[in-house]
Design a protein around this motif. Structure first.
Motif, PDB file in Angstrom:
ATOM      1  N   UNK A   1      32.710  -6.442  21.292  1.00  0.00           N
ATOM      2  CA  UNK A   1      31.804  -5.394  20.856  1.00  0.00           C
ATOM      3  C   UNK A   1      31.575  -4.428  22.002  1.00  0.00           C
ATOM      4  N   UNK A   2      31.941  -3.159  21.800  1.00  0.00           N
ATOM      5  CA  UNK A   2      31.873  -2.147  22.847  1.00  0.00           C
ATOM      6  C   UNK A   2      30.772  -1.142  22.520  1.00  0.00           C
ATOM      7  N   UNK A   3      30.020  -0.760  23.558  1.00  0.00           N
ATOM      8  CA  UNK A   3      28.989   0.267  23.425  1.00  0.00           C
ATOM      9  C   UNK A   3      29.258   1.356  24.452  1.00  0.00           C
ATOM     10  N   UNK A   4      29.723   2.536  24.009  1.00  0.00           N
ATOM     11  CA  UNK A   4      29.862   3.640  24.958  1.00  0.00           C
ATOM     12  C   UNK A   4      28.492   4.040  25.498  1.00  0.00           C
ATOM     13  N   UNK A   5      28.439   4.276  26.783  1.00  0.00           N
ATOM     14  CA  UNK A   5      27.231   4.767  27.442  1.00  0.00           C
ATOM     15  C   UNK A   5      27.502   6.221  27.805  1.00  0.00           C
TER      16      UNK A   5
ATOM     17  N   UNK B   1      22.709   6.342  24.714  1.00  0.00           N
ATOM     18  CA  UNK B   1      22.683   7.792  24.851  1.00  0.00           C
ATOM     19  C   UNK B   1      21.376   8.280  25.445  1.00  0.00           C
ATOM     20  N   UNK B   2      21.450   9.406  26.098  1.00  0.00           N
ATOM     21  CA  UNK B   2      20.261  10.073  26.601  1.00  0.00           C
ATOM     22  C   UNK B   2      19.761  11.132  25.637  1.00  0.00           C
ATOM     23  N   UNK B   3      20.459  11.294  24.522  1.00  0.00           N
ATOM     24  CA  UNK B   3      20.134  12.314  23.534  1.00  0.00           C
ATOM     25  C   UNK B   3      19.955  11.656  22.169  1.00  0.00           C
ATOM     26  N   UNK B   4      18.732  11.244  21.828  1.00  0.00           N
ATOM     27  CA  UNK B   4      18.506  10.508  20.581  1.00  0.00           C
ATOM     28  C   UNK B   4      18.955  11.254  19.330  1.00  0.00           C
ATOM     29  N   UNK B   5      19.029  12.584  19.405  1.00  0.00           N
ATOM     30  CA  UNK B   5      19.467  13.340  18.229  1.00  0.00           C
ATOM     31  C   UNK B   5      20.936  13.088  17.894  1.00  0.00           C
TER      32      UNK B   5
ATOM     33  N   UNK C   1      21.920   9.404  14.974  1.00  0.00           N
ATOM     34  CA  UNK C   1      22.148   9.274  13.522  1.00  0.00           C
ATOM     35  C   UNK C   1      23.583   9.546  13.095  1.00  0.00           C
ATOM     36  N   UNK C   2      24.220  10.565  13.659  1.00  0.00           N
ATOM     37  CA  UNK C   2      25.610  10.860  13.262  1.00  0.00           C
ATOM     38  C   UNK C   2      26.523   9.713  13.655  1.00  0.00           C
ATOM     39  N   UNK C   3      26.376   9.212  14.881  1.00  0.00           N
ATOM     40  CA  UNK C   3      27.206   8.089  15.333  1.00  0.00           C
ATOM     41  C   UNK C   3      26.951   6.858  14.468  1.00  0.00           C
ATOM     42  N   UNK C   4      25.704   6.604  14.142  1.00  0.00           N
ATOM     43  CA  UNK C   4      25.382   5.440  13.324  1.00  0.00           C
ATOM     44  C   UNK C   4      26.025   5.536  11.942  1.00  0.00           C
ATOM     45  N   UNK C   5      25.950   6.707  11.331  1.00  0.00           N
ATOM     46  CA  UNK C   5      26.572   6.882  10.015  1.00  0.00           C
ATOM     47  C   UNK C   5      28.086   6.756  10.105  1.00  0.00           C
TER      48      UNK C   5
ATOM     49  N   UNK D   1      21.578  -1.807  17.628  1.00  0.00           N
ATOM     50  CA  UNK D   1      22.647  -1.618  18.613  1.00  0.00           C
ATOM     51  C   UNK D   1      22.631  -0.218  19.220  1.00  0.00           C
ATOM     52  N   UNK D   2      21.484   0.457  19.116  1.00  0.00           N
ATOM     53  CA  UNK D   2      21.320   1.796  19.684  1.00  0.00           C
ATOM     54  C   UNK D   2      20.353   1.713  20.860  1.00  0.00           C
ATOM     55  N   UNK D   3      20.809   2.215  22.003  1.00  0.00           N
ATOM     56  CA  UNK D   3      20.008   2.172  23.230  1.00  0.00           C
ATOM     57  C   UNK D   3      19.953   3.553  23.866  1.00  0.00           C
ATOM     58  N   UNK D   4      18.881   3.781  24.628  1.00  0.00           N
ATOM     59  CA  UNK D   4      18.785   4.975  25.455  1.00  0.00           C
ATOM     60  C   UNK D   4      19.129   4.565  26.880  1.00  0.00           C
TER      61      UNK D   4
END
Length: 155
Positions: free
Chosen positions: A38-42, A69-73, A76-80, A88-91
């Motif tokens: 499981x990979x999470x791009x930072x 991400x440092x940009x919460x906006x 949503x697009x990445x999640x969809x 699995x979403x982190x700042x």
């Protein structure tokens, strides 16, 4: 004298993809009972958006399962697009909390180069494997700090 071959040009040659894909993922990285990392791009900038995420969709032993991400906006697009759950979403600030997420094995650092050391150290301290775009860090002392964090935390 001919020009050097780029990675893209190499992979576009017949047979190169087969050669590259037979290397596989070292079994020491694969979690028990799972054959996919499981990979999470930072960092969700241009490289992550146009190269890394689409590339992960074509891999056999890696899956895009989270984001940092440092940009919460952007979330949503990445999640969809990649079916990433809220869990699995982190700042950048919550990156240390990734330590509690068994679905994520690797943090792939693709933030601007000046932030690579900061993010690689945080991910390593969270107990995750770290892949980092070049340069690993901006100075030799930052490189040493990244290596020390990885060694201290089993990476």
């Amino acid at each position: 004298m001919s020009e050097p071959t780029s990675r893209r040009e190499f992979l576009e040659r017949p047979g190169a993809t087969v050669a590259a894909s037979t290397v596989g993922v070292p079994s020491v990285l694969l979690p028990d009972g799972d054959d996919v990392l499981g990979v999470a791009p930072c960092g969700l900038g241009n490289y992550a958006t146009t190269q890394l995420a689409p590339g992960l969709q074509k891999t056999e032993h890696c899956a895009l399962r989270g984001i940092v991400t440092g940009f919460p906006e952007k979330s949503p697009r990445w999640q969809r697009q990649y079916d990433i759950p809220d869990s699995n979403v982190y700042s950048y600030d919550t990156l240390p909390e990734i330590s509690n997420n068994a679905a994520l094995d690797v943090v792939y650092v693709v933030t601007p180069p000046g932030l690579h050391a900061r993010d690689a150290i945080r991910a390593a301290e969270a107990g995750k494997h770290v892949w980092c775009e070049k340069p690993m860090a901006m100075t030799a002392s930052e490189c040493r700090a990244v290596i020390d964090a990885a060694e201290k935390n089993g990476g």
